[in-house]
Design a protein around this motif. Structure first.
Motif, mmCIF file in Angstrom:
data_model
loop_
_atom_site.group_PDB
_atom_site.id
_atom_site.type_symbol
_atom_site.label_atom_id
_atom_site.label_comp_id
_atom_site.label_asym_id
_atom_site.label_seq_id
_atom_site.Cartn_x
_atom_site.Cartn_y
_atom_site.Cartn_z
ATOM 1 N N GLY A 45 7.944 46.592 25.994
ATOM 2 C CA GLY A 45 7.597 45.247 25.541
ATOM 3 C C GLY A 45 7.733 44.282 26.702
ATOM 4 O O GLY A 45 8.293 43.193 26.572
ATOM 5 N N GLY A 47 5.761 42.361 28.370
ATOM 6 C CA GLY A 47 5.087 41.067 28.391
ATOM 7 C C GLY A 47 4.523 40.757 29.773
ATOM 8 O O GLY A 47 3.931 41.620 30.440
ATOM 9 N N ARG A 50 8.858 39.185 32.856
ATOM 10 C CA ARG A 50 10.082 38.433 33.153
ATOM 11 C C ARG A 50 11.186 39.356 33.686
ATOM 12 O O ARG A 50 11.796 39.062 34.723
ATOM 13 C CB ARG A 50 10.552 37.722 31.873
ATOM 14 C CG ARG A 50 11.747 36.811 32.040
ATOM 15 C CD ARG A 50 12.151 36.224 30.695
ATOM 16 N NE ARG A 50 12.635 37.241 29.778
ATOM 17 C CZ ARG A 50 13.892 37.684 29.719
ATOM 18 N NH1 ARG A 50 14.794 37.179 30.542
ATOM 19 N NH2 ARG A 50 14.253 38.609 28.850
ATOM 20 N N ASP A 66 3.580 47.691 27.457
ATOM 21 C CA ASP A 66 3.366 46.676 26.417
ATOM 22 C C ASP A 66 2.080 47.032 25.675
ATOM 23 O O ASP A 66 1.174 47.661 26.228
ATOM 24 C CB ASP A 66 3.246 45.272 27.022
ATOM 25 C CG ASP A 66 3.583 44.180 26.007
ATOM 26 O OD1 ASP A 66 4.669 43.576 26.110
ATOM 27 O OD2 ASP A 66 2.754 43.939 25.107
ATOM 28 N N VAL A 67 2.011 46.593 24.430
ATOM 29 C CA VAL A 67 0.824 46.866 23.624
ATOM 30 C C VAL A 67 -0.292 45.850 23.928
ATOM 31 O O VAL A 67 -1.438 46.060 23.541
ATOM 32 C CB VAL A 67 1.224 46.849 22.123
ATOM 33 C CG1 VAL A 67 1.424 45.430 21.618
ATOM 34 C CG2 VAL A 67 0.263 47.634 21.276
ATOM 35 N N LEU A 71 -1.328 40.422 28.538
ATOM 36 C CA LEU A 71 -0.030 40.099 29.151
ATOM 37 C C LEU A 71 0.217 40.991 30.368
ATOM 38 O O LEU A 71 0.698 40.536 31.409
ATOM 39 C CB LEU A 71 1.095 40.253 28.127
ATOM 40 C CG LEU A 71 1.012 39.348 26.885
ATOM 41 C CD1 LEU A 71 2.214 39.584 25.976
ATOM 42 C CD2 LEU A 71 0.927 37.874 27.268
ATOM 43 N N ASP A 90 1.521 51.576 22.624
ATOM 44 C CA ASP A 90 2.415 51.166 21.538
ATOM 45 C C ASP A 90 3.762 51.861 21.711
ATOM 46 O O ASP A 90 3.809 53.075 21.939
ATOM 47 C CB ASP A 90 1.770 51.549 20.190
ATOM 48 C CG ASP A 90 2.482 50.891 19.034
ATOM 49 O OD1 ASP A 90 3.710 51.087 18.889
ATOM 50 O OD2 ASP A 90 1.817 50.166 18.278
ATOM 51 N N ALA A 91 4.829 51.078 21.584
ATOM 52 C CA ALA A 91 6.178 51.622 21.790
ATOM 53 C C ALA A 91 6.504 52.743 20.806
ATOM 54 O O ALA A 91 7.386 53.556 21.071
ATOM 55 C CB ALA A 91 7.203 50.500 21.658
ATOM 56 N N THR A 110 12.720 42.919 20.995
ATOM 57 C CA THR A 110 11.417 43.551 20.767
ATOM 58 C C THR A 110 11.523 44.696 19.762
ATOM 59 O O THR A 110 10.598 44.927 18.981
ATOM 60 C CB THR A 110 10.829 44.038 22.107
ATOM 61 O OG1 THR A 110 10.653 42.903 22.951
ATOM 62 C CG2 THR A 110 9.494 44.745 21.924
ATOM 63 N N LEU A 114 9.050 45.926 15.828
ATOM 64 C CA LEU A 114 8.289 47.171 15.690
ATOM 65 C C LEU A 114 8.032 47.581 14.249
ATOM 66 O O LEU A 114 7.226 48.473 13.996
ATOM 67 C CB LEU A 114 9.006 48.317 16.426
ATOM 68 C CG LEU A 114 9.219 48.117 17.921
ATOM 69 C CD1 LEU A 114 9.937 49.315 18.524
ATOM 70 C CD2 LEU A 114 7.895 47.876 18.639
HETATM 71 C C1 LIG Z 1 9.696 38.821 22.774
HETATM 72 S S1 LIG Z 1 8.462 39.467 23.845
HETATM 73 C C2 LIG Z 1 9.487 40.025 25.177
HETATM 74 C C3 LIG Z 1 8.767 40.027 26.485
HETATM 75 C C4 LIG Z 1 9.599 40.442 27.695
HETATM 76 N N1 LIG Z 1 10.231 41.731 27.518
HETATM 77 C C5 LIG Z 1 10.685 39.427 27.973
HETATM 78 O O1 LIG Z 1 11.842 39.756 27.718
HETATM 79 O O2 LIG Z 1 10.383 38.334 28.430
HETATM 80 C C6 LIG Z 1 7.997 40.950 22.989
HETATM 81 C C7 LIG Z 1 6.957 41.795 23.686
HETATM 82 O O3 LIG Z 1 6.835 43.018 22.968
HETATM 83 C C8 LIG Z 1 5.474 43.390 22.912
HETATM 84 N N2 LIG Z 1 5.281 44.272 21.749
HETATM 85 C C9 LIG Z 1 5.308 43.941 20.441
HETATM 86 N N3 LIG Z 1 5.080 45.018 19.674
HETATM 87 C C10 LIG Z 1 4.923 46.064 20.525
HETATM 88 C C11 LIG Z 1 4.659 47.453 20.351
HETATM 89 N N4 LIG Z 1 4.520 47.978 19.133
HETATM 90 N N5 LIG Z 1 4.554 48.237 21.434
HETATM 91 C C12 LIG Z 1 4.697 47.714 22.688
HETATM 92 N N6 LIG Z 1 4.945 46.414 22.918
HETATM 93 C C13 LIG Z 1 5.058 45.592 21.858
HETATM 94 C C14 LIG Z 1 4.732 42.061 22.806
HETATM 95 O O4 LIG Z 1 3.384 42.189 23.206
HETATM 96 C C15 LIG Z 1 5.566 41.180 23.723
HETATM 97 O O5 LIG Z 1 5.087 41.207 25.037
#
Ligand SMILES: C[S@@+](CC[C@H](N)C(=O)[O-])C[C@H]1O[C@@H](n2cnc3c(N)ncnc32)[C@H](O)[C@@H]1O
Length: 261
Positions: A45, A47, A50, A66-67, A71, A90-91, A110, A114
């Motif tokens: 995840g 993004g 960061r 990331d999905v 991003l 997808d995670a 994150t 899910l």
């Molecule tokens: C709250 S953000 C956190 C971003 C980054 N890790 C940070 O800490 O700044 C959540 C991230 O999880 C990703 N995400 C959400 N569902 C997901 C999934 N099923 N598989 C992979 N990534 C996912 C979103 O696209 C998003 O970029």
């Protein structure tokens, strides 16, 4: 070329300034490799990067998953020649070439995005399958939030704002609602285009400018450390310890659950 689609701007605005967890991810990465740094790190995840960028800057080899392809494109722009691979997947279902990661980290709750226990179990198995024996999975979760609703007159947190590429972006948390199984977090997102603002300023008697507005809602599954540890144990991981993340002016505190493969 730097990518700043509205989606990227909102992501950076709402997540990008958070720093409270970064010393912990650095500490874990520095300790994770068997023969010392650099560690092979999987950021789930990720993004716009960061955490991934910070760890790569510290010399670690990072795979950012990331999905959301948009991003990750922004992350790649920012990574330049840093040691970061990106994977759009997808995670809950990913399958990578490497299964020898020293550290898999899941920042900013994150794992709570899910879905319920079945989806979490699927992710925990995928994470475990990609860690070397003894590798560490660390997941940040939020367990306690303060509900509020600006529609009922509550004063929410201050809006976050940034001026970029001819527009002012304003993101304001408007509601946090705690349900039986999940937490809803709502934000109002407004975009004021400079050209509209300039026009409104020069013509007397015109209606005030209307920003482009949208409502963003995210749903976090409710979760605590003990439940996550139990689910992880069922997925073949071994609970190790937890760490605490302090609250900041803009972000609630959290717990980081740590599990060994
Ligand atoms: C709250 S953000 C956190 C971003 C980054 N890790 C940070 O800490 O700044 C959540 C991230 O999880 C990703 N995400 C959400 N569902 C997901 C999934 N099923 N598989 C992979 N990534 C996912 C979103 O696209 C998003 O970029």
């Amino acid at each position: 070329m730097v990518v700043s689609t509205p989606e990227v701007v909102w992501h950076d605005l709402e997540c990008g300034s958070y720093r409270a967890d970064q010393p912990l991810w650095r500490e874990l990465a520095d300790r994770a490799a068997v023969d010392g740094p650099p560690a092979r790190v999987l950021d789930v995840g990720a993004g716009t990067g960061r955490v991934a960028l910070d760890l790569a800057l510290a010399g670690h080899r990072v795979t950012a998953l990331d999905v959301d392809a948009g991003l990750l494109e922004a992350l790649r722009d920012r990574a330049a020649d840093m040691n970061i691979d990106t994977v759009c997947a997808d995670a809950r279902t990913f399958e990578l070439d490497h299964d020898d990661f020293d550290l898999c980290l899941v920042p900013m709750q994150t794992v709570q995005l899910l879905g319920g226990p079945g989806e979490r179990a699927a992710f925990l198995k995928r994470a475990g399958a990609h860690l070397r024996p003894g590798g560490l999975l660390a997941l940040a979760i939020v367990t306690a939030v303060e509900p509020f609703d600006c529609a009922d007159g509550d004063v929410g947190p201050a809006p976050e704002r940034v001026h970029l590429d001819g527009a002012l972006y304003v993101s304001r948390p408007t509601r946090v609602c705690v349900l039986a199984e999940s937490i809803l977090i709502e934000r109002e997102r407004l975009i004021y285009r400079d050209r509209d603002r300039a026009g409104a300023g020069h013509s007397q008697g015109r209606d005030p400018i209307e920003p482009q507005a949208e409502r963003d809602v995210i749903e976090l599954q409710r979760l605590d450390a003990a439940r996550l540890e139990q689910e992880a144990f069922s997925a073949g991981l071994h609970p190790e310890s937890t760490r605490t993340l302090s609250a900041t002016g803009d972000h609630v505190g959290g717990t980081v659950v740590m599990l060994r493969a």
